[in-house]
Design a protein around this motif. Structure first.
Motif, short mmCIF file in Angstrom:
data_model
loop_
_atom_site.label_atom_id
_atom_site.label_comp_id
_atom_site.label_asym_id
_atom_site.label_seq_id
_atom_site.Cartn_x
_atom_site.Cartn_y
_atom_site.Cartn_z
N PHE A 1 0.83 -1.21 0.00
CA PHE A 1 0.00 0.00 0.00
C PHE A 1 0.86 1.26 0.00
CE2 PHE A 1 0.84 -0.79 4.47
CZ PHE A 1 1.03 0.48 5.01
N GLY A 2 0.27 2.34 -0.48
CA GLY A 2 0.98 3.61 -0.54
C GLY A 2 0.22 4.60 -1.40
N ASP A 3 0.86 5.73 -1.67
CA ASP A 3 0.25 6.78 -2.47
C ASP A 3 0.30 6.44 -3.96
OD1 ASP A 3 -0.52 8.74 -0.53
OD2 ASP A 3 1.60 9.16 -0.21
N VAL B 1 6.34 -2.99 -7.99
CA VAL B 1 6.81 -4.01 -7.04
C VAL B 1 6.04 -5.31 -7.22
CG1 VAL B 1 6.98 -4.61 -4.60
CG2 VAL B 1 7.63 -2.31 -5.36
N ALA B 2 4.71 -5.21 -7.35
CA ALA B 2 3.88 -6.41 -7.49
C ALA B 2 4.19 -7.14 -8.80
CB ALA B 2 2.40 -6.02 -7.43
N VAL C 1 -1.48 -10.92 -8.67
CA VAL C 1 -1.47 -9.48 -8.40
C VAL C 1 -2.90 -8.97 -8.50
CG1 VAL C 1 -0.66 -7.22 -9.20
CG2 VAL C 1 0.87 -9.21 -9.31
N VAL C 2 -3.41 -8.39 -7.41
CA VAL C 2 -4.75 -7.81 -7.38
C VAL C 2 -4.60 -6.29 -7.32
CG1 VAL C 2 -6.96 -7.69 -6.18
CG2 VAL C 2 -5.66 -9.83 -6.19
N ASP C 3 -4.89 -5.64 -8.41
CA ASP C 3 -4.67 -4.19 -8.54
C ASP C 3 -5.99 -3.52 -8.96
OD1 ASP C 3 -3.57 -1.70 -8.76
OD2 ASP C 3 -2.20 -2.19 -10.41
N SER C 4 -6.73 -2.97 -8.02
CA SER C 4 -6.40 -2.77 -6.62
C SER C 4 -7.62 -3.09 -5.76
CB SER C 4 -5.99 -1.33 -6.37
OG SER C 4 -7.13 -0.47 -6.58
N LEU C 5 -7.41 -3.11 -4.44
CA LEU C 5 -8.49 -3.39 -3.51
C LEU C 5 -9.56 -2.30 -3.57
CD1 LEU C 5 -9.47 -5.32 -1.34
CD2 LEU C 5 -8.19 -3.99 0.35
N GLY C 6 -9.12 -1.07 -3.85
CA GLY C 6 -10.06 0.04 -3.93
C GLY C 6 -11.07 -0.10 -5.04
N GLU C 7 -10.77 -0.90 -6.06
CA GLU C 7 -11.71 -1.16 -7.15
C GLU C 7 -12.40 -2.51 -7.00
OE1 GLU C 7 -12.63 0.96 -9.44
OE2 GLU C 7 -11.27 2.46 -8.60
N LEU C 8 -11.78 -3.43 -6.27
CA LEU C 8 -12.40 -4.75 -6.06
C LEU C 8 -13.65 -4.63 -5.19
CD1 LEU C 8 -12.40 -7.83 -6.27
CD2 LEU C 8 -10.83 -7.89 -4.32
N LEU C 9 -13.59 -3.86 -4.14
CA LEU C 9 -14.72 -3.73 -3.22
C LEU C 9 -15.97 -3.17 -3.91
CD1 LEU C 9 -12.78 -2.52 -0.06
CD2 LEU C 9 -13.94 -4.71 -0.34
N GLY D 1 -2.72 -21.72 -3.08
CA GLY D 1 -1.27 -21.78 -2.98
C GLY D 1 -0.55 -20.53 -3.47
N ALA D 2 -1.31 -19.54 -3.92
CA ALA D 2 -0.69 -18.36 -4.52
C ALA D 2 -0.16 -17.38 -3.49
CB ALA D 2 -1.70 -17.64 -5.42
N CYS D 3 0.89 -16.71 -3.86
CA CYS D 3 1.34 -15.51 -3.15
C CYS D 3 0.47 -14.38 -3.69
CB CYS D 3 2.82 -15.24 -3.44
SG CYS D 3 3.41 -13.63 -2.86
N VAL D 4 -0.55 -14.00 -2.92
CA VAL D 4 -1.50 -12.97 -3.35
C VAL D 4 -0.98 -11.61 -2.90
CG1 VAL D 4 -3.89 -12.19 -3.28
CG2 VAL D 4 -3.37 -14.64 -3.11
N ILE D 5 -0.74 -10.74 -3.86
CA ILE D 5 -0.25 -9.39 -3.54
C ILE D 5 -1.35 -8.41 -3.91
CG2 ILE D 5 1.54 -7.67 -3.93
CD1 ILE D 5 3.37 -9.97 -4.81
N VAL D 6 -1.99 -7.85 -2.88
CA VAL D 6 -3.09 -6.92 -3.06
C VAL D 6 -2.57 -5.50 -2.95
CG1 VAL D 6 -5.38 -6.24 -2.26
CG2 VAL D 6 -4.62 -8.61 -1.99
N ILE D 7 -2.88 -4.68 -3.93
CA ILE D 7 -2.46 -3.28 -3.93
C ILE D 7 -3.57 -2.43 -3.34
CG2 ILE D 7 -1.81 -1.33 -5.39
CD1 ILE D 7 -0.55 -3.36 -7.31
N ASP D 8 -3.19 -1.55 -2.41
CA ASP D 8 -4.17 -0.68 -1.77
C ASP D 8 -3.58 0.72 -1.63
OD1 ASP D 8 -6.60 0.01 -0.69
OD2 ASP D 8 -6.27 -0.95 1.25
#
Length: 336
Positions: free
Chosen positions: A54-56, A64-65, A139-147, A175-182
């Protein structure tokens, strides 16, 4: 549970985890991060867990993801990009190619998949497919749009839990390394704590939560860099290899160095002993060009001119990161 154990009051022990069998054998080792490998060989993100970056805006989170997705492909694994921010397949694949992803791997649907879910049904179908496909990195980009895709509010713990259960948790169980961007909110208190919205987000992180803060702005043809700090590490596998003393120890510095016109060299530099990220959690000027321009104008009006970061902090009452970014931009404009 062993068949030799007599049932008590009709309890079916097979419904419960067999702790006796676990203790009779070797206890499983503590999880260790597997993706986002630093130059010293230690990694940032856990496989089989939901991780958060997470970040700006424009801080380097997606870079990074995607770096981790490229790493999975290099190891012969599979990667899925769930693009809810609509970055687009072209820009996404271009970034991955620039970081060294193999064209054949990206072209192979058994190795790499990219999708922009049209609605919740589409997203749920993708998650169901992953139980069979077996991604190594998602890579889930981003949580702000998933919700919002589920009609959910970022501030509701119940809403988030529903989405976590339907989408994020099944991907990790596959089994995945899930990287969620927020993203971060603009409130100073919540920015210090972590990503905006309900605190259920942080509780749901089974792996690591990484704060990404821009160090050198990411610009075409010039690369960039970002501080990566540990906001949460449930298993301690990353924190054990970070400098001690800070509430959010520095996990590394992500750097994109320009190798040629179309090739970038991505690395995660391990932190040095005693090294830390700036403690200023205010909105990064690099992520807000208008504010950066205003800060440069403010420095331009100083008499005498600013001499150092410390001088700017003292006279402008700014945090260290804001002073550094503004002073760098002011010097660049003065020399142009």
């Amino acid at each position: 549970m062993s068949a030799s154990v007599e049932p008590l009051h009709g309890i079916d022990y097979s419904l419960y985890f067999d702790v006796a069998a676990l203790l009779a054998g070797d206890l499983p080792p503590a999880p260790t991060p597997l993706y986002g490998t630093r130059e010293d060989g230690h990694a940032l993100f856990y496989a089989g867990q939901v991780n958060l970056a997470f970040g700006d805006p424009e801080g380097g989170k997606t870079w990074v993801a995607l770096y981790c997705a490229v790493e999975a492909l290099r190891k012969g694994g599979r990667a899925l990009v769930l693009d809810l921010d609509h970055n687009g397949p072209g820009p996404t694949v271009t970034r991955m190619l620039a970081m060294g992803a193999d064209r054949e791997a990206l072209s192979d649907p058994t190795r790499f998949l990219y999708v922009e879910p049209e609605d919740r049904t589409h997203a749920i179908t993708v998650v169901a497919d992953m139980a069979t496909w077996g991604p190594d990195v998602v890579v889930v980009d981003s949580l702000g749009e998933l919700l919002p895709l589920f009609g959910s509010s970022s501030n509701s713990a119940d809403d988030f839990t529903i989405v976590h259960t339907r989408i994020l948790k099944p991907l990790a169980k596959a089994g995945a390394c899930v990287i969620v961007i927020d993203h971060l909110s603009k409130g100073s208190d919540s920015r210090t704590f972590g990503p905006g919205g309900t605190s259920a987000k942080r509780r749901a992180v089974g792996g690591v939560s990484i704060r990404v803060r821009v160090k050198d702005a990411f610009t075409p043809g010039k690369g960039g860099s970002a501080y990566l700090s540990v906001n949460k590490d449930r298993h301690g596998g990353l924190r054990a290899h970070c400098p001690t003393g800070d509430r959010e120890p520095l996990a590394g510095v992500f750097e994109l160095r320009v190798f040629s016109d179309d090739v970038l060299e991505p690395t995660i530099r391990a932190p040095k002993d005693g090294e830390s990220a700036p403690a200023d959690f205010s909105i990064s000027a690099a992520a807000d060009p208008q504010r950066l321009a205003e800060d440069v104008d403010a420095l331009d009006a100083l008499d005498p001119p600013p001499l150092s970061q410390r001088d700017v902090c003292k006279r402008m009452k700014w945090g260290g990161q804001r002073a550094t970014e503004a002073l760098r931009a002011w010097r660049e404009r003065s020399q142009s």
